[in-house]
Design a protein around this motif. Structure first.
Motif, PDB file in Angstrom:
ATOM      1  N   VAL A 151       0.627  -1.073   0.009  1.00  0.00           N
ATOM      2  CA  VAL A 151       0.098  -0.040  -0.031  1.00  0.00           C
ATOM      3  C   VAL A 151       0.927   1.371   0.086  1.00  0.00           C
ATOM      4  CG1 VAL A 151      -1.772   1.277   1.303  1.00  0.00           C
ATOM      5  CG2 VAL A 151      -1.805  -1.225   1.323  1.00  0.00           C
ATOM      6  N   TRP A 152       1.837   1.258   1.078  1.00  0.00           N
ATOM      7  CA  TRP A 152       2.266   2.821   1.145  1.00  0.00           C
ATOM      8  C   TRP A 152       3.602   3.062   0.303  1.00  0.00           C
ATOM      9  CZ3 TRP A 152       0.876   7.008   2.386  1.00  0.00           C
ATOM     10  CH2 TRP A 152       1.760   8.277   2.404  1.00  0.00           C
ATOM     11  N   ALA A 153       4.352   1.926  -0.269  1.00  0.00           N
ATOM     12  CA  ALA A 153       4.996   2.107  -1.102  1.00  0.00           C
ATOM     13  C   ALA A 153       5.024   2.727  -2.288  1.00  0.00           C
ATOM     14  CB  ALA A 153       6.005   0.769  -1.657  1.00  0.00           C
ATOM     15  N   PRO A 154       3.726   2.506  -3.081  1.00  0.00           N
ATOM     16  CA  PRO A 154       3.435   3.272  -4.152  1.00  0.00           C
ATOM     17  C   PRO A 154       3.033   4.702  -3.717  1.00  0.00           C
ATOM     18  CG  PRO A 154       1.829   1.599  -3.767  1.00  0.00           C
ATOM     19  CD  PRO A 154       2.912   1.109  -3.058  1.00  0.00           C
ATOM     20  N   LEU A 155       2.095   4.646  -2.626  1.00  0.00           N
ATOM     21  CA  LEU A 155       1.486   6.149  -2.154  1.00  0.00           C
ATOM     22  C   LEU A 155       2.558   7.080  -1.576  1.00  0.00           C
ATOM     23  CD1 LEU A 155      -1.740   4.982  -0.360  1.00  0.00           C
ATOM     24  CD2 LEU A 155      -1.560   5.717  -2.696  1.00  0.00           C
ATOM     25  N   ALA A 156       3.833   6.485  -1.550  1.00  0.00           N
ATOM     26  CA  ALA A 156       4.845   7.598  -1.069  1.00  0.00           C
ATOM     27  C   ALA A 156       5.202   8.648  -2.138  1.00  0.00           C
ATOM     28  CB  ALA A 156       6.135   6.668  -0.750  1.00  0.00           C
ATOM     29  N   LEU A 157       4.812   8.366  -3.526  1.00  0.00           N
ATOM     30  CA  LEU A 157       4.936   9.251  -4.469  1.00  0.00           C
ATOM     31  C   LEU A 157       3.647  10.147  -4.755  1.00  0.00           C
ATOM     32  CD1 LEU A 157       6.459   6.771  -7.442  1.00  0.00           C
ATOM     33  CD2 LEU A 157       7.659   8.170  -5.550  1.00  0.00           C
ATOM     34  N   ALA A 158       2.455   9.835  -3.929  1.00  0.00           N
ATOM     35  CA  ALA A 158       1.382  10.524  -4.350  1.00  0.00           C
ATOM     36  C   ALA A 158       1.293  12.132  -3.843  1.00  0.00           C
ATOM     37  CB  ALA A 158       0.360   9.967  -3.506  1.00  0.00           C
ATOM     38  N   PRO A 159       2.286  12.478  -2.625  1.00  0.00           N
ATOM     39  CA  PRO A 159       2.302  13.884  -2.569  1.00  0.00           C
ATOM     40  C   PRO A 159       2.928  14.646  -3.835  1.00  0.00           C
ATOM     41  CG  PRO A 159       3.044  12.527  -0.710  1.00  0.00           C
ATOM     42  CD  PRO A 159       2.658  11.285  -1.769  1.00  0.00           C
ATOM     43  N   PHE A 160       3.998  14.066  -4.279  1.00  0.00           N
ATOM     44  CA  PHE A 160       4.572  14.667  -5.487  1.00  0.00           C
ATOM     45  C   PHE A 160       3.833  14.790  -6.799  1.00  0.00           C
ATOM     46  CE2 PHE A 160       7.876  12.715  -2.842  1.00  0.00           C
ATOM     47  CZ  PHE A 160       8.671  14.078  -2.367  1.00  0.00           C
ATOM     48  N   ARG A 165       1.334  17.764 -10.739  1.00  0.00           N
ATOM     49  CA  ARG A 165       0.077  17.571 -11.629  1.00  0.00           C
ATOM     50  C   ARG A 165      -1.120  18.507 -11.169  1.00  0.00           C
ATOM     51  NH1 ARG A 165       1.655  13.046 -14.845  1.00  0.00           N
ATOM     52  NH2 ARG A 165      -0.499  12.872 -15.255  1.00  0.00           N
ATOM     53  N   ASP A 166      -1.098  18.730  -9.904  1.00  0.00           N
ATOM     54  CA  ASP A 166      -2.420  19.588  -9.409  1.00  0.00           C
ATOM     55  C   ASP A 166      -3.720  18.833  -9.893  1.00  0.00           C
ATOM     56  OD1 ASP A 166      -3.724  21.449  -8.028  1.00  0.00           O
ATOM     57  OD2 ASP A 166      -3.078  23.253  -9.587  1.00  0.00           O
ATOM     58  N   ASP A 167      -3.633  17.523 -10.001  1.00  0.00           N
ATOM     59  CA  ASP A 167      -5.183  16.914 -10.406  1.00  0.00           C
ATOM     60  C   ASP A 167      -6.072  16.437  -9.439  1.00  0.00           C
ATOM     61  OD1 ASP A 167      -4.212  16.996 -13.039  1.00  0.00           O
ATOM     62  OD2 ASP A 167      -3.015  14.964 -12.907  1.00  0.00           O
ATOM     63  N   GLY A 168      -5.552  16.574  -8.061  1.00  0.00           N
ATOM     64  CA  GLY A 168      -6.470  16.350  -7.079  1.00  0.00           C
ATOM     65  C   GLY A 168      -6.012  15.106  -6.357  1.00  0.00           C
ATOM     66  N   LEU A 169      -6.423  14.724  -5.278  1.00  0.00           N
ATOM     67  CA  LEU A 169      -5.928  13.387  -4.582  1.00  0.00           C
ATOM     68  C   LEU A 169      -6.231  12.155  -5.568  1.00  0.00           C
ATOM     69  CD1 LEU A 169      -4.809  12.364  -2.207  1.00  0.00           C
ATOM     70  CD2 LEU A 169      -7.112  12.293  -1.146  1.00  0.00           C
ATOM     71  N   VAL A 170      -7.673  11.756  -5.920  1.00  0.00           N
ATOM     72  CA  VAL A 170      -7.717  10.609  -6.596  1.00  0.00           C
ATOM     73  C   VAL A 170      -6.873  10.590  -7.821  1.00  0.00           C
ATOM     74  CG1 VAL A 170      -9.421   9.168  -7.891  1.00  0.00           C
ATOM     75  CG2 VAL A 170     -10.213  10.730  -5.811  1.00  0.00           C
ATOM     76  N   ASP A 171      -6.638  11.385  -8.432  1.00  0.00           N
ATOM     77  CA  ASP A 171      -5.780  11.108  -9.925  1.00  0.00           C
ATOM     78  C   ASP A 171      -4.196  11.236  -9.383  1.00  0.00           C
ATOM     79  OD1 ASP A 171      -7.822  11.180 -11.693  1.00  0.00           O
ATOM     80  OD2 ASP A 171      -7.672  13.323 -11.840  1.00  0.00           O
ATOM     81  N   ALA A 172      -3.961  11.776  -8.183  1.00  0.00           N
ATOM     82  CA  ALA A 172      -2.434  11.485  -7.662  1.00  0.00           C
ATOM     83  C   ALA A 172      -2.371  10.288  -7.265  1.00  0.00           C
ATOM     84  CB  ALA A 172      -2.216  12.576  -6.570  1.00  0.00           C
ATOM     85  N   VAL A 173      -3.271   9.634  -6.707  1.00  0.00           N
ATOM     86  CA  VAL A 173      -3.130   8.244  -6.156  1.00  0.00           C
ATOM     87  C   VAL A 173      -3.183   7.053  -7.415  1.00  0.00           C
ATOM     88  CG1 VAL A 173      -4.245   6.545  -4.803  1.00  0.00           C
ATOM     89  CG2 VAL A 173      -4.087   8.672  -3.719  1.00  0.00           C
ATOM     90  N   ARG A 174      -4.056   7.461  -8.433  1.00  0.00           N
ATOM     91  CA  ARG A 174      -4.094   6.545  -9.381  1.00  0.00           C
ATOM     92  C   ARG A 174      -2.476   6.747  -9.987  1.00  0.00           C
ATOM     93  NH1 ARG A 174      -9.880   8.270 -12.093  1.00  0.00           N
ATOM     94  NH2 ARG A 174     -10.972   7.081 -10.736  1.00  0.00           N
ATOM     95  N   PHE A 175      -2.108   7.789 -10.352  1.00  0.00           N
ATOM     96  CA  PHE A 175      -0.665   8.078 -10.953  1.00  0.00           C
ATOM     97  C   PHE A 175       0.500   7.198 -10.055  1.00  0.00           C
ATOM     98  CE2 PHE A 175       3.252   9.942 -11.215  1.00  0.00           C
ATOM     99  CZ  PHE A 175       3.534  10.132 -12.747  1.00  0.00           C
TER     100      PHE A 175
END
Length: 237
Positions: A151-160, A165-175
């Motif tokens: 779970v967290w290994a990929p989500l560590a990139l979500a804040p960046f 990208r300024d796409d919102g939380l859902v899109d950042a998590v998807r990315f």
């Protein structure tokens, strides 16, 4: 933010990693971090200090008001949970600014302390990510770090991704989730190595904790940049 093709204008755009995705290594990430620290280490370290002061102030206030409870007592754990919760909320105010500054330092752009305040607009999303991190961390202790890897290994990139990208939380998590496909163990190893770097900074009489945190931030921004399809500076020269 990546440009959209004319065919996508007016359509719902789901953030996905730019192709081709570039590989990363711990050595390259730390090298980027060290170069950034040579250029902007003072500003990045001061930003870490400013971000840490509110949480540290709350912890000191609790200890001054209630003393230091005996370890493993109920009062100790109650105070620890409360201080951690307050620190999480206060830290989330600055998480977006720290991510923005780390990305700028990674890309060789000027680093401005004022970005700490401009990053506060990401507070709600950063708070959600911080809470998820704490929950995953708590579950990882009895489950042999499996939740952290998955779970967290990929989500560590979500804040960046959120800040860049300024796409919102859902899109950042998807990315971040799509970027980490097939790379979770690699990312977990990277996070483990950077945790050791942070720990070494902490045990150095706490003097090195702030620059170590800044170094880790730029190194993680480097990993995000590689998954975003950005060549390491100098790769194309």
């Amino acid at each position: 933010m990546p440009e959209r093709s004319p065919a996508m204008q007016g359509e719902l755009w789901v953030a996905e990693p730019t192709r081709p995705r570039l590989e990363f290594s711990l050595g390259e990430a730390l090298d980027d971090g060290l170069r950034a620290m040579r250029r902007s280490g003072v500003v990045l370290s001061v930003a870490q200090l400013v971000a840490a002061l509110p949480g540290a102030g709350v912890a000191l206030a609790f200890r001054a008001a209630r003393g230091q409870p005996h370890f493993a007592s109920r009062a100790y754990w109650e105070q620890t949970i409360l201080v951690t919760a307050c620190g999480t909320v206060l830290g989330a105010f600055f998480r977006g600014g720290l991510a923005r500054m780390s990305l700028d330092a990674c890309r060789g752009a000027p680093v401005r302390l004022g970005d700490l305040a401009r990053g506060m607009r990401f507070f709600p999303a950063m708070l959600v990510l911080e809470v998820v991190h704490l929950v995953v961390l708590a579950l990882s202790v009895p489950l042999l770090a499996v939740p952290y890897v998955l779970v967290w290994a990929p989500l560590a990139l979500a804040p960046f991704a959120l800040v860049d990208r300024d796409d919102g939380l859902v899109d950042a998590v998807r990315f971040a989730w799509a970027s980490a496909r097939g790379e979770r163990l690699h990312l977990f190893g990277f996070l483990l190595a950077t945790a050791i770097v942070s720990y070494l900074g902490l045990v150095a009489c706490c003097v090195g904790e702030l620059p170590a945190a800044a170094l880790v931030g730029v190194a993680t921004a480097h990993v995000y940049a590689r998954f975003n399809g950005e060549a390491r500076r100098g790769d194309d020269q």
